[in-house]
Scaffold this active site. Structure first.
Site, short mmCIF file in Angstrom:
data_model
loop_
_atom_site.label_atom_id
_atom_site.label_comp_id
_atom_site.label_asym_id
_atom_site.label_seq_id
_atom_site.Cartn_x
_atom_site.Cartn_y
_atom_site.Cartn_z
N CYS A 126 39.13 37.66 38.38
CA CYS A 126 38.00 37.86 39.28
C CYS A 126 37.05 36.66 39.21
O CYS A 126 36.69 36.22 38.12
CB CYS A 126 37.27 39.14 38.88
SG CYS A 126 35.74 39.41 39.79
N CYS A 149 50.58 40.69 41.84
CA CYS A 149 51.02 41.80 41.01
C CYS A 149 49.84 42.21 40.12
O CYS A 149 49.50 41.50 39.18
CB CYS A 149 52.22 41.35 40.18
SG CYS A 149 52.94 42.65 39.19
ZN ZN Z 1 35.07 41.25 38.59
#
Ligand code: ZN
Length: 165
Positions: A126, A149
Site C-alpha cells: 500500500c 495475487c
Molecule cells: Zn494501507
C-alpha cells in the site's frame, strides 16, 4: 617503507572499503509513508493474522479468504489504512486460492523486488501505509495480463450497494 608492508596496507584499505560498501548496500533509505504507526499501534489495530501479512510480509492459507466468494460490486480497500486498492470490476477467479485482480487503482500501490522462495518476485504494498498485500505476476487475463495475487485478510470490502460486507 618496506614494499610488503605497503602492499599489505593497500590490501587492508581496499578490504576495508569493500567491506564498508557491502555494509552500506542494505542500509537504503526506508520508504516514507503518509500513515506511519509504531509496531505496538499496528498490533493493537490489526488482528494477529492481518499483522503477520501487512507488517511482516506473511501469506494467508490459500482458499481461506471469504473474499474469494465476494462477487458484489464495490471497492476492496486496504485493511491497514482504508485506501481504495481494487475495483470489483477487475476481480477474476485465478484458481490459486487467493483473491486476484487484473489491475489495481493507479498509484495506490508501490512495488519492490523480493527473493523469497529462491525466485525474483514483484512484491507490492500500500502506497499510504506501506502494508504488504501480495505479489504481481504477468500471467493474468486480458486486457492487462497482470495477476495481482492478494491476501484477502489485507483487504476490506466496501460494497457499493451500501449493504455491509
Ligand atoms: Zn494501507
Amino acid at each position: 617503507m618496506d614494499r610488503r608492508i605497503l602492499l599489505a596496507s593497500v590490501a587492508g584499505l581496499l578490504g576495508l572499503l569493500s567491506f564498508r560498501w557491502l555494509r552500506a548496500e542494505p542500509a537504503k533509505a526506508a520508504e516514507k509513508f503518509e500513515v506511519e504507526k509504531t509496531d505496538a499501534e499496528w498490533r493493537a489495530q490489526l488482528t494477529p493474522q492481518q499483522y503477520e501479512i501487512l507488517r511482516k510480509h506473511g501469506t494467508e492459507r490459500p482458499w481461506s479468504s471469504p473474499l474469494l466468494k465476494e462477487h458484489r460490486k464495490g471497492i476492496f480497500a486496504c485493511a491497514g489504512c482504508d485506501l481504495p486498492l481494487f475495483s470489483s470490476d477487475t476481480k477474476f477467479d485465478s484458481g490459486t486460492g487467493w483473491p486476484s485482480f487484473f489491475t489495481s487503482i493507479p498509484n495506490h500501490f508501490a512495488t519492490s523486488q523480493d527473493h523469497k522462495l529462491m525466485m525474483l518476485r514483484t512484491e507490492y504494498h500500500c502506497a499510504r501505509c506501506g502494508g504488504h498485500h501480495g505479489h504481481l505476476f504477468d500471467d493474468g487475463p486480458a486486457p492487462t495480463h497482470e495477476r495481482w495475487c492478494n491476501n484477502g485478510l489485507a483487504l476490506r470490502f466496501l460494497p457499493s450497494s451500501g449493504k455491509s460486507a
